[in-house]
Design a protein around this motif. Sequence first.
Motif, PDB file in Angstrom:
ATOM      1  N   PRO A 287       0.814  -1.227   0.000  1.00 32.54           N
ATOM      2  CA  PRO A 287       0.000   0.000   0.000  1.00 32.54           C
ATOM      3  C   PRO A 287       0.846   1.276   0.000  1.00 32.54           C
ATOM      4  O   PRO A 287       0.474   2.265  -0.637  1.00 32.54           O
ATOM      5  N   TYR A 288       1.982   1.254   0.689  1.00 34.62           N
ATOM      6  CA  TYR A 288       2.875   2.421   0.680  1.00 34.62           C
ATOM      7  C   TYR A 288       3.328   2.696  -0.755  1.00 34.62           C
ATOM      8  O   TYR A 288       3.347   3.838  -1.194  1.00 34.62           O
ATOM      9  N   GLY A 289       3.704   1.650  -1.474  1.00 34.69           N
ATOM     10  CA  GLY A 289       4.127   1.802  -2.863  1.00 34.69           C
ATOM     11  C   GLY A 289       3.020   2.334  -3.753  1.00 34.69           C
ATOM     12  O   GLY A 289       3.279   3.032  -4.734  1.00 34.69           O
ATOM     13  N   MET A 290       1.780   2.016  -3.406  1.00 36.66           N
ATOM     14  CA  MET A 290       0.643   2.531  -4.174  1.00 36.66           C
ATOM     15  C   MET A 290       0.340   3.990  -3.827  1.00 36.66           C
ATOM     16  O   MET A 290      -0.138   4.744  -4.671  1.00 36.66           O
ATOM     17  N   LEU A 291       0.617   4.369  -2.593  1.00 36.32           N
ATOM     18  CA  LEU A 291       0.351   5.738  -2.142  1.00 36.32           C
ATOM     19  C   LEU A 291       1.338   6.750  -2.716  1.00 36.32           C
ATOM     20  O   LEU A 291       0.971   7.898  -2.969  1.00 36.32           O
ATOM     21  N   PHE A 292       2.583   6.334  -2.883  1.00 40.11           N
ATOM     22  CA  PHE A 292       3.633   7.269  -3.291  1.00 40.11           C
ATOM     23  C   PHE A 292       4.211   6.867  -4.639  1.00 40.11           C
ATOM     24  O   PHE A 292       4.621   5.731  -4.821  1.00 40.11           O
ATOM     25  N   SER A 293       4.274   7.854  -5.543  1.00 46.25           N
ATOM     26  CA  SER A 293       4.897   7.576  -6.836  1.00 46.25           C
ATOM     27  C   SER A 293       6.410   7.549  -6.645  1.00 46.25           C
ATOM     28  O   SER A 293       6.955   8.261  -5.795  1.00 46.25           O
ATOM     29  N   HIS A 294       7.075   6.718  -7.448  1.00 51.53           N
ATOM     30  CA  HIS A 294       8.523   6.590  -7.318  1.00 51.53           C
ATOM     31  C   HIS A 294       9.196   7.928  -7.599  1.00 51.53           C
ATOM     32  O   HIS A 294       8.900   8.585  -8.573  1.00 51.53           O
TER      33      HIS A 294
ATOM     34  N   VAL B 216      13.274  15.414   3.855  1.00 53.63           N
ATOM     35  CA  VAL B 216      12.698  15.445   5.209  1.00 53.63           C
ATOM     36  C   VAL B 216      11.386  14.673   5.240  1.00 53.63           C
ATOM     37  O   VAL B 216      11.186  13.794   6.076  1.00 53.63           O
ATOM     38  N   ILE B 217      10.499  14.980   4.321  1.00 50.94           N
ATOM     39  CA  ILE B 217       9.171  14.373   4.325  1.00 50.94           C
ATOM     40  C   ILE B 217       9.227  12.889   3.963  1.00 50.94           C
ATOM     41  O   ILE B 217       8.520  12.077   4.557  1.00 50.94           O
ATOM     42  N   GLY B 218      10.077  12.514   3.008  1.00 49.83           N
ATOM     43  CA  GLY B 218      10.163  11.114   2.579  1.00 49.83           C
ATOM     44  C   GLY B 218      10.462  10.160   3.730  1.00 49.83           C
ATOM     45  O   GLY B 218       9.691   9.224   3.980  1.00 49.83           O
ATOM     46  N   PRO B 219      11.576  10.369   4.454  1.00 49.40           N
ATOM     47  CA  PRO B 219      11.851   9.486   5.594  1.00 49.40           C
ATOM     48  C   PRO B 219      10.746   9.536   6.652  1.00 49.40           C
ATOM     49  O   PRO B 219      10.420   8.522   7.264  1.00 49.40           O
ATOM     50  N   LEU B 220      10.151  10.704   6.827  1.00 50.13           N
ATOM     51  CA  LEU B 220       9.071  10.842   7.802  1.00 50.13           C
ATOM     52  C   LEU B 220       7.850  10.016   7.397  1.00 50.13           C
ATOM     53  O   LEU B 220       7.199   9.416   8.254  1.00 50.13           O
ATOM     54  N   THR B 221       7.561   9.942   6.086  1.00 55.61           N
ATOM     55  CA  THR B 221       6.412   9.145   5.640  1.00 55.61           C
ATOM     56  C   THR B 221       6.596   7.677   6.004  1.00 55.61           C
ATOM     57  O   THR B 221       5.628   7.013   6.389  1.00 55.61           O
ATOM     58  N   ARG B 222       7.826   7.175   5.897  1.00 53.44           N
ATOM     59  CA  ARG B 222       8.058   5.772   6.242  1.00 53.44           C
ATOM     60  C   ARG B 222       7.955   5.547   7.751  1.00 53.44           C
ATOM     61  O   ARG B 222       7.418   4.535   8.198  1.00 53.44           O
ATOM     62  N   LEU B 223       8.431   6.496   8.551  1.00 55.84           N
ATOM     63  CA  LEU B 223       8.282   6.376   9.999  1.00 55.84           C
ATOM     64  C   LEU B 223       6.810   6.414  10.400  1.00 55.84           C
ATOM     65  O   LEU B 223       6.368   5.624  11.251  1.00 55.84           O
TER      66      LEU B 223
END
Length: 182
Positions: free
Chosen positions: A89-96, A104-111
Amino acid sequence: MNVRHSGTMAPVPSGRVHNLINIGAYSVLAAGALYAARQNLLVITPAQALNFTVAYAAGTFLLSPDLDLAEGRVDSKRHWGVLGILWVPYGMLFSHRGWSHSWVIGPLTRLLYVALIVALVVGLVKFVAPEVQLPRIPQPVAWKFILPLLIGYYLSQWLHLIADGVRPDHGLRKGYRKVRGR
């Protein structure tokens, strides 16, 4: 894999190469920290070293920016074993190379995504078995505990982005252009 940067095609390292870059950088950092500690230039407690190391390893092997490709074969997803399915689902939520590849936001999204999964599991356990005592996080959590975790995690993420040729203002430029109407 090639990705377009400023109108040119730039080679992007494989997951294995990203891991090797991070392992090499960690080795240099650890040697430098050991030397600085022995010269009394730096004070690092064993707990701080462990927190940095665990977060750096998690950021390198489990929480890579490439989890935005989790519908496919991604090293980080495979390192999760059967739980790798949780990252689809994370892969579907965010485009590569979109927000998930920002500094800053990218690592935060995974946390936050991991926090959501943990919250769902805790909620399910409390619903199904309310008598079960779950471990609690001691309060208050000190900065000297959290800071090495954040530094280790973010540094591992930034090395990945540097290797991909992603600039620190990635994502911000795109958002700024949308605001300006370009």
